[in-house]
Structure formats: C-alpha cells, structure tokens
Scaffold this active site. Sequence first.
Site, PDB file in Angstrom:
ATOM      1  N   HIS A   1       0.576  -1.030   0.475  1.00  8.82           N
ATOM      2  CA  HIS A   1       0.097   0.037   0.185  1.00  8.82           C
ATOM      3  C   HIS A   1       0.859   1.183  -0.087  1.00  8.82           C
ATOM      4  O   HIS A   1       0.229   2.247   0.297  1.00  8.82           O
ATOM      5  CB  HIS A   1      -1.412   0.057   1.226  1.00  8.82           C
ATOM      6  CG  HIS A   1      -2.236  -1.090   1.373  1.00  8.82           C
ATOM      7  ND1 HIS A   1      -3.192  -1.262   0.258  1.00  8.82           N
ATOM      8  CD2 HIS A   1      -2.101  -1.979   2.136  1.00  8.82           C
ATOM      9  CE1 HIS A   1      -3.471  -2.225   0.333  1.00  8.82           C
ATOM     10  NE2 HIS A   1      -3.024  -2.514   1.514  1.00  8.82           N
TER      11      HIS A   1
ATOM     12  N   ASP B   1      -2.538 -10.354  -2.253  1.00 15.76           N
ATOM     13  CA  ASP B   1      -3.032  -9.516  -0.691  1.00 15.76           C
ATOM     14  C   ASP B   1      -4.773  -9.902  -1.319  1.00 15.76           C
ATOM     15  O   ASP B   1      -4.553  -8.977  -2.575  1.00 15.76           O
ATOM     16  CB  ASP B   1      -2.362  -9.034  -0.640  1.00 15.76           C
ATOM     17  CG  ASP B   1      -2.687  -7.990   1.134  1.00 15.76           C
ATOM     18  OD1 ASP B   1      -1.886  -8.374   1.661  1.00 15.76           O
ATOM     19  OD2 ASP B   1      -3.676  -7.539   0.842  1.00 15.76           O
TER      20      ASP B   1
ATOM     21  N   HIS C   1      -6.394  -7.400  -0.383  1.00 17.98           N
ATOM     22  CA  HIS C   1      -6.046  -5.742  -0.492  1.00 17.98           C
ATOM     23  C   HIS C   1      -5.458  -6.033  -2.327  1.00 17.98           C
ATOM     24  O   HIS C   1      -5.211  -6.404  -2.149  1.00 17.98           O
ATOM     25  CB  HIS C   1      -5.958  -5.157   0.619  1.00 17.98           C
ATOM     26  CG  HIS C   1      -6.429  -5.239   1.406  1.00 17.98           C
ATOM     27  ND1 HIS C   1      -5.745  -6.274   2.855  1.00 17.98           N
ATOM     28  CD2 HIS C   1      -7.312  -4.640   2.459  1.00 17.98           C
ATOM     29  CE1 HIS C   1      -6.204  -5.746   4.120  1.00 17.98           C
ATOM     30  NE2 HIS C   1      -7.342  -5.350   3.653  1.00 17.98           N
TER      31      HIS C   1
ATOM     32  N   ASP D   1      -3.554 -12.926   3.231  1.00 13.48           N
ATOM     33  CA  ASP D   1      -5.400 -12.130   3.930  1.00 13.48           C
ATOM     34  C   ASP D   1      -6.472 -12.648   3.282  1.00 13.48           C
ATOM     35  O   ASP D   1      -7.505 -12.574   3.721  1.00 13.48           O
ATOM     36  CB  ASP D   1      -5.446 -10.716   4.400  1.00 13.48           C
ATOM     37  CG  ASP D   1      -4.464  -9.960   3.086  1.00 13.48           C
ATOM     38  OD1 ASP D   1      -5.018 -10.664   1.826  1.00 13.48           O
ATOM     39  OD2 ASP D   1      -4.424  -8.175   3.723  1.00 13.48           O
TER      40      ASP D   1
HETATM   41  C1  X5A Z   1      -1.278  -4.786   4.137  1.00 15.94           C
HETATM   42  C2  X5A Z   1      -2.719  -5.347   4.496  1.00 15.94           C
HETATM   43  C3  X5A Z   1      -4.534  -4.083   5.532  1.00 15.94           C
HETATM   44  C4  X5A Z   1      -4.859  -2.439   5.313  1.00 15.94           C
HETATM   45  C5  X5A Z   1      -5.826  -2.339   6.246  1.00 15.94           C
HETATM   46  C6  X5A Z   1      -6.968  -1.129   6.474  1.00 15.94           C
HETATM   47  N1  X5A Z   1      -2.837  -3.929   4.996  1.00 15.94           N
HETATM   48  N2  X5A Z   1      -8.782  -0.984   7.138  1.00 15.94           N
HETATM   49  O1  X5A Z   1      -3.332  -6.082   4.441  1.00 15.94           O
HETATM   50 ZN    ZN Z   2      -3.739  -7.263   2.786  1.00 10.15          ZN
END
Ligand code: X5A
Ligand code: ZN
Length: 670
Positions: free
Chosen positions: A166, A206, A208, A299
């Site tokens: 991110h 991931d 996200h 995740d």
């Molecule tokens: C690296 C990662 C997740 C951030 C979530 C914030 N970040 N709500 O999995």
């Molecule tokens: Zn993530």
Amino acid sequence: SSRPLLDRLKIRLSRLFQMNMVGESSESNGKVHRKVGLVYDETMCKHDTPDGEAHPERPDRIRVIWEKLQLAGVTQRCVVLSGTKAEDAHLQLVHTKDHVNLVKSSTNKKDYQSDRVASLVNSIYLNGSTSEAAYLAAGSVVAVTEKVAKGELDSGFAIVRPPGHHAEADEAMGFCFFNNVAVAASYLLDERPDLGVKKILVVDWDVHHGNGTQKMFWEDPRVLVFSVHRHEDGGFYPGGDDGSYNMVGEGPGEGFNINVPWEQGRCGDADYLAAWDHILIPVAKEFNPDIILLSAGFDAAIGDPLGGCRVTPYGYSVMLKKLMEFAQGKIVMALEGGYNLDSIAKSSLACVQVLLEDNPIQGSSEAIPFMSTWRVIQAVRKRLCAYWPSLADELPSKLTNQKTPTPIVLTSNSNSEAKDNAHELLDQMSKLNIENHQGDTKVSRSWRSDLSKVDVWYASFGSNMWKPRFLCYIQGGQVEGMTKPCVGSMDKSPPKGITWGTYPNRLFFGRESTNVWGKGGVAFTNPLTNPNDQTHMCLYRITLEQFNDVLFQENGLNVDFASPIFGLTALQLVEKNGSTPLEADLAPWYGNVVCLGREGDVPILTMTCTLSVIEKFASGEVPLSPPAKAYANTLIRGLVEGGIFSEEEAEAYIDNAASKPLYINGASRF
Ligand code: X5A
Ligand code: ZN
C-alpha cells in the site's frame, strides 16, 4: 514392444539432463532439491503499537510463520538469511527523499503526523522500532531478490513486516511504510542491469489492492503488475477506483497493469484459480517474465478477520505451483498482509513446500466459482485483450454458466425416463427392506455397525473425482452424463474429508461400455507401481461400511448384502500385502482393493481390476478403449474443480492416459 522402452529411456534422459541443468541445487537420496532462501529476523517483531494496543498487523504474525516452518522441518532444508537493511538510494528508486527521511526519523506517530496530516486516516502506527523494521523489511526483500536473480538461490520467501504494497511514493498507508516489492523490482531493473533481468512479473494476491505498486510502475512496461483483490466497487480498502479493471496503466506502461477486482467477499480457491487459469497464466505466457515477485499477503485466506475470503493453504499452493512454470521458477515471495495466525502459518508452509518441490500437495477444493467471479474475469479479459491476445477468446459458456451442481433427487423428477429409474430404485429399496426384515437382519446390522466405526480414505481416479458424481454413491441420485441413477449407501452421511494425492500407478481406460455411462471405456489404474506413471486421485474419508456400499455399486450390485464384500480381515490383509482380490463372481469390474498408504492413521484404499485382468488388457483379450465424452468430461470436471489441473491440462492428462498402450512388464521394474 520397443516403443515403451524408448519412451522410458527418453524420460530417464530428460531427468539426467535436468539434474545437470540445476547444478546449484542440492541433491540427497537421489532427489534434486531446489535451493530456497528464507529471510527471518526477530528484529522486525519490534515494530508494534506504541501503547500495547491490540492490532491485527502484530509481531506474532512473522513469529508463527517461522515457528511453523521450523516445526515442519523445512527451515533446515532452506538457506536461512537474517535481515538486511535497505539503502536509502534503493528506497529512493520508488519513494521520495522526504518520505524516506520521514520514516527514518519517526519514532512515534506524532512525529509522523506533525509532518503528514494524511497519515491520520491511513491505518498506520509507529513506535521506536518502526523505522528499523521498515528498513529491514525492504532490504531483506531486495537481498533475496538479488540472490534469486543471480541464481544463487532458485527462489525465496522473505517473512517480513511491516508489509509494503500500500505504500506509495510519498505516503505510508495500510500498515505499510516502504513498498518492499517495488523497491526490489526497481533495484533489479535500475541498479543491476548486469543480472540481465529485463521483465518482472509482480503478482499481488493479498486480499487488498496493491495501490502503491500499481502507481510506482504505472507507466513502466518492464514491470507487469497483477493484483487480485476484494474491491466491491471501491467499497473495500484501500477503496476508490484505483483497484478497478479499467486501470491498465498509461503511456508505455499501458496494458501492463492488471486488476482482478472481486465484487464480493467469500471468494475461495475456485475463484482464485479461475482468475489464474483465465487471466494470469495466459498473460504470463505471453509476457514471459525473467523473474516473479510475489506480494504474498495471506489475508484472502480462510479465517482471516479482515479479508473475509476463503483461500485454503492448498489453494495457495496450487496458485504458486502454476507460477513455478515461469521464469525457470525464479520466484521471490514477500509477505504482505494476513491476520489469522493459524491461516498464515499453514499457508506459508504450503507455499514453501511448493518452492521446495515437495510432492504431492494434499488438499481439497470442492467449490466452483461464483457467478460474479466469471463476470469479473470476463470484464478483465475484454478490457485487456487488445494488449494480450490470449485473452481475446470468449470463455465457453459451459464454464461460465455452471451453477453449483447437486445430485438429482429422484422423487422430484417428472420425465418418464427418470420415473422408470425411480421405479427401479424403489424396487431396489423395497427388496432391501424385505431382506432386512427377513432372517439376515442381525448379520446385516452387525457388519454394518462394526464397519461404520472404521474410517478409510477412498481414493478415486475415475468419475468419482467429481464430487457431485461421487455423492450419488452416498446419497443416491444421478448427475449429468449418467444414464441411470445410483441407489446410494445405507449410511448417507457425506464424506468427513476430501483431499488429493498423486500415485505412481498407470491410469488407463478399458472395456467397451458400462451400465451407467453407456459406450466407451472406463478408468482403471494398474495396481503395480512404476515411478514413471502418475494417477491423480481424489480421496474421500468415509466409513468402511460406506466403502463397501461404493464397492457394491461400482460392481453393479445392490447394497443389500448380508455380509460385506470387504470386511475387517480384508482390510488387515490389504494393509499388509498392498492389495487383495475380492470374490471374482461378486466383483467383476473393480475386483481388487489396493492400499496406497496412510493419511494419518487412516488407510488410503482404491479399487481397480485384478492383476489377471491387467494381463488380459495388456494382451488385448479385454479391450482398452477411450472414454466416451460424458465420462471423460466428468473426470475433467473433477480434476478442474479439485484445483489439480486447468481444463486444458486435465484434457491432456485424460487423452494421454487413453491413448498410450498398456504394457505390464514396465511396472515395478525401474
Ligand atoms: C497489508 C494489508 C491492510 C490495511 C487495512 C486497513 N493492509 N483497514 O493487508
Ligand atoms: Zn492486505
């Protein structure tokens, strides 16, 4: 004949050749092992919330992964490296000087916030060790990547935190400070032209969206960025349009950014593997990367508190295995997210086992993709097919229209053929009741109750690999391709477990027709093993009572027998001798139970023909014949939905088994 001998020589030669090619790799027990690097450094555990507050991105994440790998005994078989701090110059290949300095000097969140108001809302925390950990995370990914690019390692896994994908050029967010993977990619391309890496594939699984990585290589055709993530039309973190499939890159980088944005949570192995088979893998073939950097967040794993998806360790292992076909297996995994400690530990282990080329991968995958998954995949293919011609074909509607198949319940059928079947079934059932009310009740009940207490893994290599078809043998019913229904087992409880295995037996197809499938051969496997042969099998954990009912049905018998066809004595025999023939009159088709090993305490049993029938197949006395389409399709569905093969691979596997001659003297000889 001379042909099989030639084939076998070719296989042996190619293996010898392969061994010479990987001179760096270590060899023990005659098996060549890949050289896999692992980075773990306890120092990265020191990054924590300043006030001890609970947070999902916590120090234990990397500890549990490391402990799992140690416990499984894989760390000894890898090259273990401690952390390396990143150099500012390398960080500045993708980050601004300001950002690097800010992370370097921040020791608490106030330092950071006083400079950057934006971080208030951007899911980060800092303590006195954050900067050190962030330098170690980025530097460690750079170090393993360099070793893999050099060929000192075949592949590697950097078990690092904080995560990176991110982080943008001038911004920390989403628990990330430096974009570890992006730094490593830029390092290879910009600082190490001597290593000859010109094209990098970044795969970000991931849950996200990898917004930082996307932005850093937005106009760069040397880095193909692929991210599959929960998107929900911008409603899922990090949100907005960045993760949309319309974001394909710009300028020279146009077409080199691929997003697969899930419309919903709950995506699992089937959804991810569909994205692999129908987007990532064909594109990777065209792009032909020199190395793969994997933003390996776990995740999307089943049980993750943030992701809400369902990928199993087995699913991750299959996704990784498919990537091993590229860049001569040069893959660097870097940990990103993943917040269920148990899931990330298991998933990490499954992946390291793939990197080590441990065999076979065990697992299960029952589901089929969501309708929304096909919608997304089709949209992505359409948006990107101008850049990647292999995405241009329309997907077969047989794939995209499939709904979760369920066995047909007979009584709910109204067409006349099904009614006939239902009558037949009712006949069988009533016979069964009569039998049970007459004389044999006691015997019958007692063998059933005895055998219901013993579990076995039933290993299927034929149509039963497709779960809905197998369930017909348990619950009764009929699925697509079957000409008549099954009566089912007396005990209709579903299998207690499903897993897959690969065994050194020869799969082949023989006999001319069957009651259930009509014309065409059906699957058998040679009970004799040969290291050059492979049969993929789906294992169902059922009771020995159910196993008997499957045996009865496989041999065209009713399930109302007073005694078992394969009882406790037979089980002991098969575990001792490897196989045991059944009463020839009762079991003309699958008259041989073979023990393939054990899974935990439970024996793995398959059913095939006897050795004397193998001889008849080999001599031509009983014909070998290819499977009819409907039958072959059932096997292919099983293999595809089980996550073993893509459709093309499954077809090739069946074609190969159906077209090779059967020779018995090859078995057990090498
Ligand atoms: C690296 C990662 C997740 C951030 C979530 C914030 N970040 N709500 O999995
Ligand atoms: Zn993530």
